[in-house]
Design an enzyme around this catalytic site. Structure first.
Site, PDB file in Angstrom:
ATOM      1  N   CYS A 170       3.649   8.789   0.184  1.00 18.78           N
ATOM      2  CA  CYS A 170       3.495   8.148   1.250  1.00 18.78           C
ATOM      3  C   CYS A 170       4.069   6.137   1.102  1.00 18.78           C
ATOM      4  CB  CYS A 170       3.230   7.630   2.836  1.00 18.78           C
ATOM      5  SG  CYS A 170       3.944   6.478   4.058  1.00 18.78           S
ATOM      6  N   CYS A 228       2.708  -1.017  15.898  1.00 19.90           N
ATOM      7  CA  CYS A 228       2.720  -0.571  14.698  1.00 19.90           C
ATOM      8  C   CYS A 228       1.826  -2.238  13.360  1.00 19.90           C
ATOM      9  CB  CYS A 228       4.085  -0.616  14.142  1.00 19.90           C
ATOM     10  SG  CYS A 228       3.789  -0.891  11.790  1.00 19.90           S
ATOM     11  N   GLU A 233       0.745  -1.005  -0.157  1.00 15.50           N
ATOM     12  CA  GLU A 233      -0.193  -0.629   0.213  1.00 15.50           C
ATOM     13  C   GLU A 233       0.523   1.139  -0.171  1.00 15.50           C
ATOM     14  OE1 GLU A 233      -3.775  -1.497   2.226  1.00 15.50           O
ATOM     15  OE2 GLU A 233      -2.053  -0.627   3.437  1.00 15.50           O
ATOM     16  N   CYS A 245      -0.575   6.218   9.256  1.00 17.25           N
ATOM     17  CA  CYS A 245       0.476   5.934  10.236  1.00 17.25           C
ATOM     18  C   CYS A 245       0.695   4.499  11.001  1.00 17.25           C
ATOM     19  CB  CYS A 245       1.245   7.230  11.188  1.00 17.25           C
ATOM     20  SG  CYS A 245       1.967   8.463  10.361  1.00 17.25           S
ATOM     21  N   CYS A 254       7.537  -3.927  16.366  1.00 23.94           N
ATOM     22  CA  CYS A 254       6.950  -2.588  16.975  1.00 23.94           C
ATOM     23  C   CYS A 254       5.695  -2.717  17.282  1.00 23.94           C
ATOM     24  CB  CYS A 254       7.400  -1.191  16.657  1.00 23.94           C
ATOM     25  SG  CYS A 254       9.062  -0.729  15.803  1.00 23.94           S
ATOM     26  N   CYS A 260       7.066  -5.843   7.679  1.00 22.18           N
ATOM     27  CA  CYS A 260       8.663  -5.293   8.617  1.00 22.18           C
ATOM     28  C   CYS A 260       8.579  -6.791   9.556  1.00 22.18           C
ATOM     29  CB  CYS A 260       7.763  -4.547   9.174  1.00 22.18           C
ATOM     30  SG  CYS A 260       9.442  -3.307   9.338  1.00 22.18           S
TER      31      CYS A 260
HETATM   32  N1  SAH Z   1       9.951   1.690   8.816  1.00 24.25           N
HETATM   33  C1  SAH Z   1      10.282   3.073   9.409  1.00 24.25           C
HETATM   34  C2  SAH Z   1       8.403   3.624   8.261  1.00 24.25           C
HETATM   35  C3  SAH Z   1       7.744   3.229   8.339  1.00 24.25           C
HETATM   36  S1  SAH Z   1       6.752   3.378  10.451  1.00 24.25           S
HETATM   37  C4  SAH Z   1      10.284   3.672  10.468  1.00 24.25           C
HETATM   38  O1  SAH Z   1       9.594   3.123  11.713  1.00 24.25           O
HETATM   39  O2  SAH Z   1      10.653   5.087  10.940  1.00 24.25           O
HETATM   40  C5  SAH Z   1       6.186   5.322   9.429  1.00 24.25           C
HETATM   41  C6  SAH Z   1       6.393   6.309  10.963  1.00 24.25           C
HETATM   42  O3  SAH Z   1       4.685   5.818  11.608  1.00 24.25           O
HETATM   43  C7  SAH Z   1       6.455   6.056  12.159  1.00 24.25           C
HETATM   44  O4  SAH Z   1       7.144   7.013  12.589  1.00 24.25           O
HETATM   45  C8  SAH Z   1       6.308   5.269  13.000  1.00 24.25           C
HETATM   46  O5  SAH Z   1       7.083   4.933  14.186  1.00 24.25           O
HETATM   47  C9  SAH Z   1       4.929   5.704  12.591  1.00 24.25           C
HETATM   48  N2  SAH Z   1       4.404   4.396  13.264  1.00 24.25           N
HETATM   49  C10 SAH Z   1       4.061   3.897  13.104  1.00 24.25           C
HETATM   50  N3  SAH Z   1       2.471   2.925  14.062  1.00 24.25           N
HETATM   51  C11 SAH Z   1       1.852   4.126  14.401  1.00 24.25           C
HETATM   52  C12 SAH Z   1       0.398   3.753  15.148  1.00 24.25           C
HETATM   53  N4  SAH Z   1      -0.135   2.911  15.316  1.00 24.25           N
HETATM   54  N5  SAH Z   1       0.385   5.710  15.248  1.00 24.25           N
HETATM   55  C13 SAH Z   1       1.155   6.341  14.754  1.00 24.25           C
HETATM   56  N6  SAH Z   1       2.215   7.003  14.365  1.00 24.25           N
HETATM   57  C14 SAH Z   1       2.930   4.980  13.925  1.00 24.25           C
HETATM   58 FE1  SF4 Z   2       8.741  -1.398  11.456  1.00 24.26          FE
HETATM   59 FE2  SF4 Z   2       6.700  -0.553  11.874  1.00 24.26          FE
HETATM   60 FE3  SF4 Z   2       8.492  -0.622  13.224  1.00 24.26          FE
HETATM   61 FE4  SF4 Z   2       8.623   1.035  11.064  1.00 24.26          FE
HETATM   62  S1  SF4 Z   2       7.346   1.647  12.728  1.00 24.26           S
HETATM   63  S2  SF4 Z   2      10.071   0.131  11.799  1.00 24.26           S
HETATM   64  S3  SF4 Z   2       7.069  -0.397   9.580  1.00 24.26           S
HETATM   65  S4  SF4 Z   2       7.458  -1.966  12.599  1.00 24.26           S
END
Ligand code: SAH
Ligand code: SF4
Length: 368
Positions: free
Chosen positions: A125, A139, A112, A361, A136, A132
Site C-alpha cells: 500500500c 482519517c 509510510e 487503513c 476526511c 492529505c
Molecule cells: N485518498 C484515497 C486513498 C487513501 S485512503 C482515498 O480516500 O480513497 C485509503 C482508504 O482508507 C480509503 O478508502 C479511506 O476511506 C480508508 N480509510 C481512511 N481512514 C480510515 C479509517 N480510520 N478506518 C478505516 N478506513 C479508513
Molecule cells: Fe485523504 Fe484520508 Fe480522505 Fe483519503 S481518506 S482523501 S487520504 S483524508
C-alpha cells in the site's frame, strides 16, 4: 499497543546520496530515459538498460550496471542520482505479518508504506502525498494535514525499497491507498503507473494495481481515457450526499452524483469492475436504508463492495465530527454484509490488519 512495540530493525540512513544538484533519474519513464540519453549524446537504448536496472533489478547504484561502459557509469555517477528516499525503519506486526516502512525524503519529510500479506498474495500500500488536504473526518492522514505532493521517484521508490526488503517476487499487488489522494497528484501518479505497467517492467501485473480515490470526478474520467487499464477503488462510505458531505468535505466540490457518472464511464471504457470501499460507522451508514441504497448502486454499476471496519484514530485526539465517529460493532457489520449478499451483491469484509502498528487503513500519519 505502542507504535514502536514491534520494531524489527533500524536501518541507519544511507550516506547522503540524495542531493539537489544532481539530476534525479529515478521516476523517469522509459520514454523520458531514452530522451535523457539522447540529450547527453548517448544511444537511446541506454535508456532501456537503465530502466531495467532501476525498476527490474532494484539497483540504486550505477557501479552495479555492468552492461554500461565504465565511462558512462562514471558520467552518470557524477551528474545523476537514482534514489529519492531513505528507508528509516521497518516495523512488523507478529500477529498478522503486516510490515510498515517509514521513509525519509530529501527535504526531511516522513512517509509510510505498508505490506499486507494474505494467503496467496502480498499487497503493498503506497502513498502519493505527504499528508492529505482533503480532511476526511475519519482519517488520520487527513487530520495530520497536507505538506506536499510526492514526486514520481518517491512514489516508485516506496515499491522498489519495500521489494528489496521483502522480496520482489513475493509482492503481488500494489494499492494506492496509503497517505494522500492519488488523483490530486494526478500527473505523478500517472507517470508512476506508466512505469509499473510498462511492457519492460517485470513485476506486478496491471490487473493487480489499484488506485483508490475519495472522488475527484474529472480525474476519474481522465484516468479512464489513459490507456493504463489499472483498477479503480472508490471510497464511497455512504450513498447519501448529506452524509458524505459531513464526513468527506470533498463531496461538496464533486458530488456523489457526478462521481457515479464518472465511475460508470470508467467501467464502460476499461471493462474493469469498480471496487466500492465502505468504512462502517455506527448509526451513520449501517442503517436499513443504507442496505437498500447500496444494493441499488451496486446493481447499477458492475462492482464489488469492500466493507472496512473503522480503525480508531483516537491516537490523533481529533475534535469536531471526528470525535463522534464510532465503529459499527463487528456482529452488526457481518449482518449488514450478509443482508447485502442476500441481495446478490458481491461483498468482502476486509479484515483489519496492522492495527497494532498503526498500519491499518487510514491510520497512516507521521507525527512531526
Ligand atoms: N485518498 C484515497 C486513498 C487513501 S485512503 C482515498 O480516500 O480513497 C485509503 C482508504 O482508507 C480509503 O478508502 C479511506 O476511506 C480508508 N480509510 C481512511 N481512514 C480510515 C479509517 N480510520 N478506518 C478505516 N478506513 C479508513
Ligand atoms: Fe485523504 Fe484520508 Fe480522505 Fe483519503 S481518506 S482523501 S487520504 S483524508
Amino acid at each position: 499497543m505502542g507504535i514502536n512495540s514491534h520494531k524489527l530493525s533500524i536501518f541507519t540512513p544511507m550516506e547522503n546520496k540524495i542531493t539537489n544538484i544532481k539530476k534525479q533519474l529515478k521516476g523517469l519513464t522509459l520514454q523520458e530515459l531514452k530522451g535523457y540519453f539522447e540529450e547527453i549524446g548517448e544511444p537511446k537504448y541506454r535508456g532501456e538498460q537503465l530502466f531495467n536496472w532501476m525498476y527490474n533489478h532494484l539497483s540504486f547504484d550505477f557501479s552495479e550496471m555492468q552492461n554500461l561502459s565504465k565511462s558512462i557509469r562514471q558520467k552518470l555517477d557524477e551528474n545523476c542520482q537514482i534514489q529519492t528516499l531513505e528507508l528509516v525503519t521497518v516495523q512488523d506486526s507478529p500477529s498478522t505479518g503486516t510490515k510498515k516502512y517509514l521513509f525519509n525524503t530529501a527535504d526531511d519529510k516522513k512517509i509510510e508504506s505498508v505490506i499486507i500479506p494474505e494467503e496467496d498474495r502480498a499487497t503493498l500500500c503506497i502513498s502519493t502525498q505527504v499528508g492529505c488536504p482533503l480532511d476526511c473526518k475519519f482519517c488520520a492522514t487527513g487530520i495530520m494535514g497536507y505538506k506536499r505532493n510526492l514526486s514520481v521517484g518517491e512514489i516508485v521508490d516506496q515499491y522498489l525499497l519495500a521489494a528489496k526488503d521483502y522480496g520482489k517476487d513475493r509482492l503481488t499487488n500494489i494499492v494506492y491507498m496509503g497517505m494522500g489522494e492519488p488523483l490530486l497528484n494526478y500527473k505523478n501518479t500517472l507517470s508512476s503507473l506508466s512505469i509499473f505497467t510498462d511492457e519492460l517492467t517485470k513485476g506486478v501485473s496491471r490487473n493487480r494495481i489499484t488506485v483508490s480515490t475519495s472522488g475527484i470526478a474529472p480525474k476519474i474520467i481522465e484516468l479512464a481515457n489513459s490507456d493504463l487499464r489499472i483498477k479503480l477503488a472508490f471510497s464511497l462510505h455512504s450513498c447519501f450526499e448529506d452524509i458524505r458531505n459531513q464526513i468527506m468535505p470533498i463531496n461538496k466540490k464533486y458530488s456523489l452524483k457526478e462521481n457515479i457518472e464518472a465511475l460508470k464511464f470508467f467501467e464502460k471504457k476499461t471493462g474493469k469492475r469498480i471496487t466500492f470501499e465502505y468504512t462502517m460507522f455506527k448509526g451513520l451508514n449501517d442503517r436499513p436504508e443504507d442496505i437498500k441504497a447500496l444494493s441499488r448502486l451496486c446493481r447499477e454499476i458492475p462492482s464489488k463492495l469492500n466493507i472496512i471496519p473503522f480503525n480508531s484514530i483516537a491516537h490523533m485526539n481529533p475534535g469536531g465530527v471526528s470525535a463522534t465517529l464510532e465503529p459499527t460493532p463487528i456482529d452488526k457489520l457481518q449482518e449488514f454484509a450478509q443482508r447485502l449478499r442476500d441481495n446478490n451483491i458481491t461483498v468482502m469484509v476486509r479484515q483489519t490488519q496492522g492495527g497494532d502498528i498503526a498500519a491499518a487503513c487510514g491510520q497512516l500519519a507521521v507525527k512531526y
